[in-house]
Design a protein around this motif. Structure first.
Motif, PDB file in Angstrom:
ATOM      1  N   GLN A  73     162.231  73.042 -10.099  1.00 26.06           N
ATOM      2  CA  GLN A  73     163.131  72.123 -10.773  1.00 26.06           C
ATOM      3  C   GLN A  73     163.237  72.561 -12.220  1.00 26.06           C
ATOM      4  O   GLN A  73     162.488  73.445 -12.669  1.00 26.06           O
ATOM      5  CB  GLN A  73     162.606  70.679 -10.655  1.00 26.06           C
ATOM      6  CG  GLN A  73     163.573  69.591 -11.074  1.00 26.06           C
ATOM      7  CD  GLN A  73     164.938  69.701 -10.417  1.00 26.06           C
ATOM      8  OE1 GLN A  73     165.829  70.276 -11.014  1.00 26.06           O
ATOM      9  NE2 GLN A  73     165.095  69.186  -9.208  1.00 26.06           N
ATOM     10  N   ASP A  74     164.155  71.991 -12.928  1.00 25.65           N
ATOM     11  CA  ASP A  74     164.329  72.336 -14.328  1.00 25.65           C
ATOM     12  C   ASP A  74     163.016  72.143 -15.080  1.00 25.65           C
ATOM     13  O   ASP A  74     162.434  71.051 -15.058  1.00 25.65           O
ATOM     14  CB  ASP A  74     165.427  71.456 -14.933  1.00 25.65           C
ATOM     15  CG  ASP A  74     165.950  72.043 -16.223  1.00 25.65           C
ATOM     16  OD1 ASP A  74     165.694  73.226 -16.486  1.00 25.65           O
ATOM     17  OD2 ASP A  74     166.630  71.312 -16.960  1.00 25.65           O
ATOM     18  N   HIS A  75     162.522  73.223 -15.716  1.00 25.71           N
ATOM     19  CA  HIS A  75     161.287  73.230 -16.520  1.00 25.71           C
ATOM     20  C   HIS A  75     160.023  73.088 -15.677  1.00 25.71           C
ATOM     21  O   HIS A  75     158.946  72.872 -16.247  1.00 25.71           O
ATOM     22  CB  HIS A  75     161.300  72.127 -17.584  1.00 25.71           C
ATOM     23  CG  HIS A  75     162.525  72.110 -18.428  1.00 25.71           C
ATOM     24  ND1 HIS A  75     162.911  73.174 -19.205  1.00 25.71           N
ATOM     25  CD2 HIS A  75     163.477  71.150 -18.601  1.00 25.71           C
ATOM     26  CE1 HIS A  75     164.044  72.875 -19.840  1.00 25.71           C
ATOM     27  NE2 HIS A  75     164.415  71.666 -19.475  1.00 25.71           N
ATOM     28  N   LEU A  76     160.102  73.207 -14.352  1.00 28.87           N
ATOM     29  CA  LEU A  76     158.926  72.981 -13.511  1.00 28.87           C
ATOM     30  C   LEU A  76     158.924  73.912 -12.300  1.00 28.87           C
ATOM     31  O   LEU A  76     159.955  74.114 -11.658  1.00 28.87           O
ATOM     32  CB  LEU A  76     158.895  71.523 -13.025  1.00 28.87           C
ATOM     33  CG  LEU A  76     157.769  71.144 -12.060  1.00 28.87           C
ATOM     34  CD1 LEU A  76     156.416  71.216 -12.754  1.00 28.87           C
ATOM     35  CD2 LEU A  76     158.001  69.744 -11.488  1.00 28.87           C
ATOM     36  N   PHE A  77     157.747  74.469 -11.987  1.00 25.32           N
ATOM     37  CA  PHE A  77     157.546  75.281 -10.784  1.00 25.32           C
ATOM     38  C   PHE A  77     156.164  74.925 -10.233  1.00 25.32           C
ATOM     39  O   PHE A  77     155.151  75.156 -10.878  1.00 25.32           O
ATOM     40  CB  PHE A  77     157.609  76.774 -11.127  1.00 25.32           C
ATOM     41  CG  PHE A  77     157.735  77.680  -9.929  1.00 25.32           C
ATOM     42  CD1 PHE A  77     156.827  77.635  -8.896  1.00 25.32           C
ATOM     43  CD2 PHE A  77     158.767  78.596  -9.853  1.00 25.32           C
ATOM     44  CE1 PHE A  77     156.940  78.461  -7.799  1.00 25.32           C
ATOM     45  CE2 PHE A  77     158.888  79.449  -8.764  1.00 25.32           C
ATOM     46  CZ  PHE A  77     157.972  79.385  -7.728  1.00 25.32           C
ATOM     47  N   THR A  78     156.116  74.369  -9.032  1.00 28.68           N
ATOM     48  CA  THR A  78     154.847  73.989  -8.424  1.00 28.68           C
ATOM     49  C   THR A  78     154.729  74.595  -7.032  1.00 28.68           C
ATOM     50  O   THR A  78     155.723  74.763  -6.332  1.00 28.68           O
ATOM     51  CB  THR A  78     154.710  72.456  -8.317  1.00 28.68           C
ATOM     52  OG1 THR A  78     155.732  71.952  -7.449  1.00 28.68           O
ATOM     53  CG2 THR A  78     154.837  71.802  -9.678  1.00 28.68           C
ATOM     54  N   ARG A  79     153.485  74.874  -6.631  1.00 32.76           N
ATOM     55  CA  ARG A  79     153.207  75.384  -5.295  1.00 32.76           C
ATOM     56  C   ARG A  79     151.909  74.763  -4.781  1.00 32.76           C
ATOM     57  O   ARG A  79     150.948  74.588  -5.536  1.00 32.76           O
ATOM     58  CB  ARG A  79     153.065  76.907  -5.300  1.00 32.76           C
ATOM     59  CG  ARG A  79     154.330  77.656  -5.633  1.00 32.76           C
ATOM     60  CD  ARG A  79     154.154  79.157  -5.509  1.00 32.76           C
ATOM     61  NE  ARG A  79     153.120  79.646  -6.409  1.00 32.76           N
ATOM     62  CZ  ARG A  79     152.844  80.933  -6.590  1.00 32.76           C
ATOM     63  NH1 ARG A  79     153.538  81.848  -5.940  1.00 32.76           N
ATOM     64  NH2 ARG A  79     151.892  81.317  -7.420  1.00 32.76           N
ATOM     65  N   THR A  80     151.900  74.439  -3.502  1.00 37.54           N
ATOM     66  CA  THR A  80     150.719  73.919  -2.836  1.00 37.54           C
ATOM     67  C   THR A  80     150.612  74.579  -1.475  1.00 37.54           C
ATOM     68  O   THR A  80     151.613  74.723  -0.771  1.00 37.54           O
ATOM     69  CB  THR A  80     150.791  72.398  -2.655  1.00 37.54           C
ATOM     70  OG1 THR A  80     150.986  71.773  -3.931  1.00 37.54           O
ATOM     71  CG2 THR A  80     149.511  71.859  -2.036  1.00 37.54           C
ATOM     72  N   SER A  81     149.407  74.993  -1.099  1.00 37.70           N
ATOM     73  CA  SER A  81     149.216  75.623   0.200  1.00 37.70           C
ATOM     74  C   SER A  81     147.841  75.266   0.745  1.00 37.70           C
ATOM     75  O   SER A  81     146.937  74.874   0.000  1.00 37.70           O
ATOM     76  CB  SER A  81     149.358  77.147   0.102  1.00 37.70           C
ATOM     77  OG  SER A  81     148.356  77.682  -0.731  1.00 37.70           O
ATOM     78  N   VAL A  82     147.693  75.414   2.059  1.00 31.84           N
ATOM     79  CA  VAL A  82     146.416  75.176   2.709  1.00 31.84           C
ATOM     80  C   VAL A  82     146.126  76.341   3.641  1.00 31.84           C
ATOM     81  O   VAL A  82     146.983  76.775   4.416  1.00 31.84           O
ATOM     82  CB  VAL A  82     146.410  73.833   3.480  1.00 31.84           C
ATOM     83  CG1 VAL A  82     147.550  73.775   4.484  1.00 31.84           C
ATOM     84  CG2 VAL A  82     145.072  73.604   4.169  1.00 31.84           C
ATOM     85  N   ASP A  83     144.932  76.903   3.523  1.00 29.81           N
ATOM     86  CA  ASP A  83     144.464  77.969   4.400  1.00 29.81           C
ATOM     87  C   ASP A  83     143.577  77.308   5.449  1.00 29.81           C
ATOM     88  O   ASP A  83     142.442  76.927   5.175  1.00 29.81           O
ATOM     89  CB  ASP A  83     143.682  79.002   3.587  1.00 29.81           C
ATOM     90  CG  ASP A  83     143.525  80.319   4.322  1.00 29.81           C
ATOM     91  OD1 ASP A  83     143.476  80.271   5.569  1.00 29.81           O
ATOM     92  OD2 ASP A  83     143.447  81.373   3.681  1.00 29.81           O
ATOM     93  N   LEU A  84     144.081  77.171   6.669  1.00 23.84           N
ATOM     94  CA  LEU A  84     143.431  76.341   7.680  1.00 23.84           C
ATOM     95  C   LEU A  84     142.160  76.951   8.245  1.00 23.84           C
ATOM     96  O   LEU A  84     141.252  76.222   8.658  1.00 23.84           O
ATOM     97  CB  LEU A  84     144.418  76.053   8.815  1.00 23.84           C
ATOM     98  CG  LEU A  84     145.657  75.251   8.407  1.00 23.84           C
ATOM     99  CD1 LEU A  84     146.599  75.108   9.575  1.00 23.84           C
ATOM    100  CD2 LEU A  84     145.250  73.883   7.882  1.00 23.84           C
TER     101      LEU A  84
END
Length: 296
Positions: free
Chosen positions: A132-143
């Protein structure tokens, strides 16, 4: 009754880089196009229906070992769907599914799995990326490793960047990794500061596009647990013309790297590289290599 398909809309707002890409211009300057210690071959072909095939191969000049990988990437730009299959010479089978801007604008879903049939070793990782404007996020799960939750975020304003990264092992109930980064992105230059490895390794880097023909950069790294010595590396890239470029880098340990890249013709690129220890010129410690990339 036909079901309407949502066509992704390209992002137009100002999205900051991912956490792993902070300082990328400096890292690329000091690492890319230096194919030392190996002979590498990359072949890319694209079919008329949008399937991209990639063959990667590398022979280690010291051991003679050859590693290779075959990839097939199916790209549906209209739906924002990418499906990748891979098979390596180590007999690792991999698949990856990416949904980019399909479920929501700025949202990307990534599911990657791999299997080693000989040992029954498997891996499954699922991630969500939001821009998004002014924002970069990432989330992940290694099962199958922990499982482990991983997340990072970058916020930006007027070229200034701030980001953080953390990993949490669910089974052990402990934080396994946390890093911080700050930076600035300008039109001609960028700077970055990193605190990694549980804030025990510190790095500062800069990149400067001097003019249309010259790029320069440097990186300094200090590891808290070792000693007070700071590792400093500087490099530059010079564009001879539209099809050829020269690279050079040197560090305070006396390692000199040289690289030359030439586009032989459309779709054919050759890179030559060497890494020389200037403190031991008469010893057999130097490394040479080449990389050939073919695209059709």
């Amino acid at each position: 009754m036909s079901v309407p398909i949502a066509i992704p809309v390209p992002l137009k707002f100002n999205v900051p880089p991912a956490f792993s890409d902070i300082g990328k211009t400096t890292n690329d300057l000091l690492s890319k196009d230096f194919p030392v210690g190996a002979a590498k071959l990359e072949v890319n072909t694209v079919t008329t229906n949008g399937v991209k095939f990639t063959v990667l191969g590398a022979k280690d000049n010291k051991t003679g070992a050859i590693a290779s990988e075959l990839k097939a990437k199916h790209i549906d730009k209209a739906r924002g769907i990418t499906f990748t299959e891979s098979w390596t010479s180590s007999n690792i089978l991999g698949t990856q599914l990416e949904l980019d801007n399909t479920l929501a604008r700025g949202l990307k879903v990534d599911i990657a799995a791999s299997l080693l049939p000989a040992k029954g070793t498997k891996n499954l990782k699922a991630g969500v990326e939001y821009k998004q404007d002014h924002l970069f996020t990432r989330t992940s799960v290694d099962l199958f490793r922990g499982p482990t939750l991983h997340g990072d975020a970058v916020v930006a304003n007027d070229g200034f960047l701030a980001g953080g990264e953390v990993a949490y092992d669910v089974s052990d109930a402990r934080v396994t990794k946390y890093n911080l980064a700050f930076g600035y992105l300008g039109r001609e230059y960028s700077v970055a500061l990193h605190a990694t490895n549980a804030l025990s390794t510190f790095a500062a880097s800069y990149f400067h596009r001097v003019n249309a023909d010259v790029e320069a950069g440097a990186k300094a790294t200090w590891v808290k647990s070792l000693d007070n010595t700071v590792h400093v590396e500087v490099g530059t890239k010079y564009f001879l013309d539209n099809d050829a470029s020269l690279k050079a880098k040197v560090d305070n340990r006396g390692l000199l790297g040289l690289g030359y890249t030439q586009i032989l013709r459309r779709g054919v690129k050759l890179s030559l590289g060497g890494l020389f220890d200037t403190t031991r010129f008469h010893e057999n410690v130097h490394k040479l290599g080449l990389a050939l990339t073919l695209e059709a």
